[in-house]
Design a protein around this motif. Sequence first.
Motif, PDB file in Angstrom:
ATOM      1  N   PHE A   3       0.831  -1.200   0.000  1.00 55.52           N
ATOM      2  CA  PHE A   3       0.000   0.000   0.000  1.00 55.52           C
ATOM      3  C   PHE A   3       0.873   1.261   0.000  1.00 55.52           C
ATOM      4  N   LYS A   4       1.933   1.247   0.802  1.00 47.87           N
ATOM      5  CA  LYS A   4       2.851   2.397   0.844  1.00 47.87           C
ATOM      6  C   LYS A   4       3.475   2.637  -0.528  1.00 47.87           C
ATOM      7  N   GLN A   5       3.843   1.568  -1.208  1.00 42.87           N
ATOM      8  CA  GLN A   5       4.413   1.699  -2.550  1.00 42.87           C
ATOM      9  C   GLN A   5       3.397   2.313  -3.508  1.00 42.87           C
ATOM     10  N   MET A   6       2.140   1.877  -3.394  1.00 46.41           N
ATOM     11  CA  MET A   6       1.096   2.430  -4.260  1.00 46.41           C
ATOM     12  C   MET A   6       0.898   3.911  -3.971  1.00 46.41           C
ATOM     13  N   ALA A   7       0.887   4.270  -2.694  1.00 48.33           N
ATOM     14  CA  ALA A   7       0.644   5.665  -2.301  1.00 48.33           C
ATOM     15  C   ALA A   7       1.747   6.587  -2.785  1.00 48.33           C
ATOM     16  N   TYR A   8       2.975   6.079  -2.819  1.00 42.65           N
ATOM     17  CA  TYR A   8       4.104   6.898  -3.249  1.00 42.65           C
ATOM     18  C   TYR A   8       4.429   6.713  -4.726  1.00 42.65           C
ATOM     19  N   LYS A   9       3.540   6.030  -5.443  1.00 45.73           N
ATOM     20  CA  LYS A   9       3.688   5.823  -6.887  1.00 45.73           C
ATOM     21  C   LYS A   9       4.999   5.135  -7.244  1.00 45.73           C
ATOM     22  N   SER A  10       5.530   4.310  -6.335  1.00 41.48           N
ATOM     23  CA  SER A  10       6.818   3.691  -6.604  1.00 41.48           C
ATOM     24  C   SER A  10       6.698   2.326  -7.285  1.00 41.48           C
ATOM     25  N   SER A  11       5.482   1.862  -7.490  1.00 45.12           N
ATOM     26  CA  SER A  11       5.330   0.592  -8.197  1.00 45.12           C
ATOM     27  C   SER A  11       5.366   0.842  -9.702  1.00 45.12           C
TER      28      SER A  11
END
Length: 80
Positions: A32-40
């Motif tokens: 979820f953190k990766q999704m929120a920070y657009k890092s995926s």
Amino acid sequence: MEKLKIVISDVCVGHYYFLDSNKVNEGQKEFFKQMAYKSSGMGEIQNNLITLVKMLKSHYEKPVILLIDEYSRCKGILDC
């Protein structure tokens, strides 16, 4: 596809309470953190949506229906 990634990130920001939820597992929280920070990556958009739906279901303990507007724009991304 970049716009969809931004939309997913914006949705995550609106549901940041998931990080404090005891109903959502730690692996989902990290994703979820990766999704929120657009890092995926762009290839992970489908997985991002699946994870988001699973988190909503876990947190609220209710079935989730995901509606995607603008059918023509998502064609080919999510096999709409």
